[in-house]
Design a protein around this motif. Sequence first.
Motif, PDB file in Angstrom:
ATOM      1  N   ASN A  70     -14.985  -2.722   8.410  1.00 25.40           N
ATOM      2  CA  ASN A  70     -16.110  -2.339   8.948  1.00 25.40           C
ATOM      3  C   ASN A  70     -16.193  -0.910   9.025  1.00 25.40           C
ATOM      4  OD1 ASN A  70     -14.397  -2.289  10.941  1.00 25.40           O
ATOM      5  ND2 ASN A  70     -15.281  -3.231  12.675  1.00 25.40           N
ATOM      6  N   GLN A  71     -15.281  -0.354   8.523  1.00 25.98           N
ATOM      7  CA  GLN A  71     -15.469   1.194   8.631  1.00 25.98           C
ATOM      8  C   GLN A  71     -14.215   1.609   7.303  1.00 25.98           C
ATOM      9  OE1 GLN A  71     -13.047   2.865  12.267  1.00 25.98           O
ATOM     10  NE2 GLN A  71     -13.042   0.673  12.685  1.00 25.98           N
ATOM     11  N   PRO A  72     -14.420   2.707   6.828  1.00 25.82           N
ATOM     12  CA  PRO A  72     -13.248   3.250   6.324  1.00 25.82           C
ATOM     13  C   PRO A  72     -12.007   2.957   6.473  1.00 25.82           C
ATOM     14  CG  PRO A  72     -15.019   5.151   6.342  1.00 25.82           C
ATOM     15  CD  PRO A  72     -15.275   4.061   7.547  1.00 25.82           C
ATOM     16  N   THR A  73     -11.061   2.616   5.314  1.00 29.15           N
ATOM     17  CA  THR A  73      -9.910   1.913   5.709  1.00 29.15           C
ATOM     18  C   THR A  73      -8.969   2.338   4.751  1.00 29.15           C
ATOM     19  OG1 THR A  73     -10.903   0.070   6.785  1.00 29.15           O
ATOM     20  CG2 THR A  73      -8.613  -0.116   6.079  1.00 29.15           C
ATOM     21  N   VAL A  96      -2.524  10.773   8.287  1.00 23.49           N
ATOM     22  CA  VAL A  96      -3.803  10.801   7.585  1.00 23.49           C
ATOM     23  C   VAL A  96      -5.011  10.646   8.517  1.00 23.49           C
ATOM     24  CG1 VAL A  96      -5.415  10.058   5.646  1.00 23.49           C
ATOM     25  CG2 VAL A  96      -2.990  10.722   5.343  1.00 23.49           C
ATOM     26  N   ALA A  97      -4.849   9.358   9.151  1.00 25.51           N
ATOM     27  CA  ALA A  97      -6.037   8.869  10.067  1.00 25.51           C
ATOM     28  C   ALA A  97      -6.090  10.047  11.292  1.00 25.51           C
ATOM     29  CB  ALA A  97      -5.692   7.518  10.537  1.00 25.51           C
ATOM     30  N   GLN A 108      -9.580   4.053   9.753  1.00 25.78           N
ATOM     31  CA  GLN A 108      -8.471   2.910  10.175  1.00 25.78           C
ATOM     32  C   GLN A 108      -7.384   2.714   9.201  1.00 25.78           C
ATOM     33  OE1 GLN A 108     -10.046  -0.706  11.305  1.00 25.78           O
ATOM     34  NE2 GLN A 108     -10.965  -1.385   9.325  1.00 25.78           N
ATOM     35  N   THR A 109      -6.412   2.357   9.652  1.00 23.45           N
ATOM     36  CA  THR A 109      -5.462   2.021   8.940  1.00 23.45           C
ATOM     37  C   THR A 109      -4.770   0.523   9.031  1.00 23.45           C
ATOM     38  OG1 THR A 109      -3.853   2.636  10.465  1.00 23.45           O
ATOM     39  CG2 THR A 109      -4.223   4.345   8.786  1.00 23.45           C
ATOM     40  N   VAL A 110      -4.504  -0.257   7.902  1.00 28.01           N
ATOM     41  CA  VAL A 110      -4.457  -1.731   7.866  1.00 28.01           C
ATOM     42  C   VAL A 110      -2.994  -1.913   7.273  1.00 28.01           C
ATOM     43  CG1 VAL A 110      -5.147  -3.815   7.126  1.00 28.01           C
ATOM     44  CG2 VAL A 110      -6.803  -2.164   8.019  1.00 28.01           C
ATOM     45  N   PHE A 131       3.527   3.598  14.775  1.00 28.35           N
ATOM     46  CA  PHE A 131       2.712   4.323  13.937  1.00 28.35           C
ATOM     47  C   PHE A 131       1.633   4.749  14.570  1.00 28.35           C
ATOM     48  CE2 PHE A 131       5.394   1.560  11.093  1.00 28.35           C
ATOM     49  CZ  PHE A 131       6.510   2.306  10.707  1.00 28.35           C
ATOM     50  N   SER A 132       0.947   3.801  15.182  1.00 34.66           N
ATOM     51  CA  SER A 132      -0.571   4.072  15.785  1.00 34.66           C
ATOM     52  C   SER A 132      -0.830   3.079  16.544  1.00 34.66           C
ATOM     53  CB  SER A 132      -1.443   4.421  14.668  1.00 34.66           C
ATOM     54  OG  SER A 132      -2.833   4.461  15.253  1.00 34.66           O
TER      55      SER A 132
END
Length: 208
Positions: A70-73, A96-97, A108-110, A131-132
């Motif tokens: 739902n957002q850049p990932t 990077v995020a 976001q990161t996945v 990490f986050s």
Amino acid sequence: MADRKILLIGTAAAVGVLAGGALFLTQQRAGDPYAQCTGSAVAGGMDSFGTEFTLTRDDGQRVTSAEVFNQPTLLYFGYTFCPDVCPLDSARNAEVAAIMEDRGETLQTVFVTVDPRRDTPEVLADYTDMFSDDMIGLTGSEQEIAAVNQGWRNYYKANDEDDQEYYLVDHMTNTYLVMPGGHTVDYFPRDALPGDMADSVGCFLDAT
């Protein structure tokens, strides 16, 4: 003299073909809002990457690909028992995020596991939190994970023939940039630097 005329005509024809080809490519790329940002060329194009899915998030909730993207990932495939590559890549992606956040952008990161047998939601939650606080971990059944990896052309193989507990998993290490709606627009190899990745992501965000 005749030979000279033939040479001139041939040269002019070649120039015309090249000019026409360049115009054709310009026209083709003109309809692509990300044309100036794309750094990766792959067979079938980036549109051939990705698939819809339903997986289990690290908080135990079942989520769809539409809910995740739902957002850049930045999307990465790895596993928590990975001794070196996965932690380094995950830390870089989180960096990077963070860079994008400093620039006023959301990214976001996945982390999708390639080892669902060991990577339960609880294990993934502990791992991603290193990490986050915002990194999302996803797991699922063997079949669900296989389908997602196939969608992003990600090869993986568990080397568990002799050891069912402490085995390693071979896997690819690309990080994919997925835009809202699940549209994969680019990927980054594991040697990509955080600043360069952030600049590339910024280009895509500006073009959206």
